[in-house]
Design a protein around this motif. Sequence first.
Motif, PDB file in Angstrom:
ATOM      1  N   UNK A  49       0.822  -1.212   0.000  1.00 14.22           N
ATOM      2  CA  UNK A  49       0.000   0.000   0.000  1.00 14.22           C
ATOM      3  C   UNK A  49       0.853   1.258   0.000  1.00 14.22           C
ATOM      4  N   UNK A  50       1.932   1.258   0.794  1.00 13.54           N
ATOM      5  CA  UNK A  50       2.774   2.448   0.907  1.00 13.54           C
ATOM      6  C   UNK A  50       3.793   2.501  -0.235  1.00 13.54           C
ATOM      7  N   UNK A  51       4.529   1.415  -0.459  1.00  8.83           N
ATOM      8  CA  UNK A  51       5.514   1.354  -1.548  1.00  8.83           C
ATOM      9  C   UNK A  51       4.854   0.656  -2.739  1.00  8.83           C
ATOM     10  N   UNK A  52       4.074   1.402  -3.462  1.00 11.74           N
ATOM     11  CA  UNK A  52       3.224   0.822  -4.508  1.00 11.74           C
ATOM     12  C   UNK A  52       4.033   0.222  -5.653  1.00 11.74           C
ATOM     13  N   UNK A  53       5.113   0.854  -6.037  1.00 12.45           N
ATOM     14  CA  UNK A  53       5.893   0.409  -7.199  1.00 12.45           C
ATOM     15  C   UNK A  53       7.080  -0.464  -6.817  1.00 12.45           C
ATOM     16  N   UNK A  54       7.128  -0.904  -5.605  1.00 12.28           N
ATOM     17  CA  UNK A  54       8.247  -1.730  -5.149  1.00 12.28           C
ATOM     18  C   UNK A  54       7.812  -3.178  -5.012  1.00 12.28           C
ATOM     19  N   UNK A  55       8.758  -4.021  -4.633  1.00 11.59           N
ATOM     20  CA  UNK A  55       8.511  -5.451  -4.486  1.00 11.59           C
ATOM     21  C   UNK A  55       8.643  -5.822  -3.013  1.00 11.59           C
ATOM     22  N   UNK A  56       7.769  -6.719  -2.579  1.00 12.71           N
ATOM     23  CA  UNK A  56       7.784  -7.157  -1.180  1.00 12.71           C
ATOM     24  C   UNK A  56       8.197  -8.618  -1.125  1.00 12.71           C
ATOM     25  N   UNK A  57       9.315  -8.870  -0.464  1.00 12.72           N
ATOM     26  CA  UNK A  57       9.821 -10.230  -0.288  1.00 12.72           C
ATOM     27  C   UNK A  57       9.695 -10.626   1.171  1.00 12.72           C
ATOM     28  N   UNK A  58       9.249 -11.858   1.410  1.00 14.29           N
ATOM     29  CA  UNK A  58       9.133 -12.364   2.778  1.00 14.29           C
ATOM     30  C   UNK A  58      10.478 -12.898   3.248  1.00 14.29           C
ATOM     31  N   UNK A  59      10.810 -12.604   4.476  1.00 15.19           N
ATOM     32  CA  UNK A  59      12.064 -13.070   5.051  1.00 15.19           C
ATOM     33  C   UNK A  59      12.028 -14.583   5.247  1.00 15.19           C
ATOM     34  N   UNK A  60      13.022 -15.272   4.698  1.00 10.26           N
ATOM     35  CA  UNK A  60      13.078 -16.726   4.831  1.00 10.26           C
ATOM     36  C   UNK A  60      13.282 -17.137   6.283  1.00 10.26           C
ATOM     37  N   UNK A  61      14.015 -16.361   7.038  1.00 11.70           N
ATOM     38  CA  UNK A  61      14.251 -16.672   8.444  1.00 11.70           C
ATOM     39  C   UNK A  61      12.928 -16.745   9.211  1.00 11.70           C
TER      40      UNK A  61
END
Length: 635
Positions: free
Chosen positions: A341-353
């Motif tokens: 919602x905030x960083x609309x043009x970015x990518x969100x990766x989940x932390x594997x840890x």
Amino acid sequence: MEVAKADSVTLSASSPTVDIVEQQRFVTDDNIEDRATHRSLADSSTPIIIAVDAAENAGPQSAPWDCVITEVGQEFDNVKAFRDELCKYAFVKGFAYKYIKNDNVRVTVKCTVETCPWRIHASGSARKQKFIIKKFNNVHTCGAGSGDDGHQRATRHWLARIVKEKLLDNPQSKPRDIARDIYRDYGINLNYTQAWHAKEAAQKELHFLHEEVCNQLPRLCKKIMEANPGSITTLAASVDSKVRRVFVSLHASLHGFEHGCRPLLFLDRIPLKANNQWKLLGAAAMDGDDGIFPVAFAAVEAETHNSWHWFLVQLKHAVSTSRNITIVSCRQKGLDESVPRVFEDSFHAYSLFHLIEELKAELKKSSYSEQDKRAIVNNFKSAAQTYVVDDFNTCIDRIKNISTDVAEWVMSTKPEHWSYSLFRGSRYDHLSANIVESLSRWIAVKDESTIVQLIGALHAKIKDVLDSRRQTSSTWAGTLTPSIEQKLQKEIPKARMLLVVCSSDSVFEVHGSSINVVNIASWECTCQRWQLMGLPCLHAIAVFNRVGRSAYDYCSRYFRCESYRLTYSASINPVPDIESISSVAGANSYPPHTQRPPGRRKRKRINPRKTSIRPLHCSRCKEAGHNKATCEAQL
């Protein structure tokens, strides 16, 4: 410092040398996020004070106390948090306990009834910087729950922390209301005197907290920006003028991230060892030598969906959005919704840890053998680290052969956010970065007593780290940073065993255990490693050896020594007299400290049986109001 009594306002100073109360600029809450696109209209070197919605900033909500202690592996911020949660748990379960071992490293507790087997043991973890339950026998044979034995540890200080949450919601609560609400919500029976003393202790804690943030923080933020122009500090307040959150991003950090670091940000909460009043949120990047590079941090009242969203809004305002940023975080606390919602043009990766920890917690709920658990976790890691979709499907099929339910859980976690083969952004071969372990070591326990000392300690430590790395990098003579050079050298011997077939001037086939196509014009290989890492893979290195080109010319600019030096080119100036920062007179609307006089208070008691007193009459002059001894009438 006074914040206007409005639903949502923003106050900003026009320059660092002007009192932040004198210059005001009003903006609605809906326009806060738009500041990132109009950043040139405001002076980025001035402190910003944002008033957030009171409902959003009402503090942490009470959770059911029978769930605060659940299972082995449960984590707590520190030993104090564990003791507090254990006390709540004993209240709702109705049993008393005693400590067998009780220090800052380990805590062992058992039921006070000698024949009862209930027992719990927890200790600290150096790797996670957490306090973790290691053993838990959750069986009572003493009839727990039938009485109020758990109330034996209800100290005034402990009750004050509960009352404090209620006073944040309703500062005008009376002792009778507090006693009624606590009995209704938690089953704790308080008389009027206990509720009154708990309210007094809670108000004292709130007064000290609010006095610090209302008086000292604006002055500290102003001094930080005067010493380091271009830095961003933000104070967030509720509509009742109580500052509750502070965001700090130093100019040197913003400059280094923009000009030298990969467009990769890691988000996490940094646990504090002793301070339970604040929660510290952090954002860090990776420098060219794979070192943790702090970008911003914030102290908030609780780690909630609203506080993370607020932190992301401030972070977007601070960092440049000219690049597509990949943000790595856990998917809890509302981050899976707030980041896109905030960083609309970015990518969100989940932390594997964090995902592995969630998977292990799921496996504990079922009766799988240790061998099956290890196989599931290993296949899950392989699914995350593989670069080809077919290999990802193979790993998932292996998990499915062990357990269909676990395979469904894995697929429900949205693999497009954590698997190399499905992720669309660039992670530069970083599935997770434990910034908690690095940044938490920077803060000593003695610096956690106040938020001013906490920010001062982080400011000083970041300055020392940047200065040390700048000095170290000045001695480097190679093209790439040392850690990246080591990675590249490991691939060079492997590339000599491969056969290269030329298809065109820029496209080549590389034959080994499999056939991969390399395009040196677009910096691509079908194995995907070159694109995802930013370093040439062994197939590309084999092509460079064939055509007589240098692999160093095809490495990402972020791994070069000149980019690393550019990351640490800006310096941080110390804040003068940070230890002497004290309350600013007149900036606080709260009553000043008063000392109660010694001795018991004098009370004017009222006797209901006593009749009205007859006025004095003089026996000499017969007039009212005086007696014969004071009569001055001339007879």
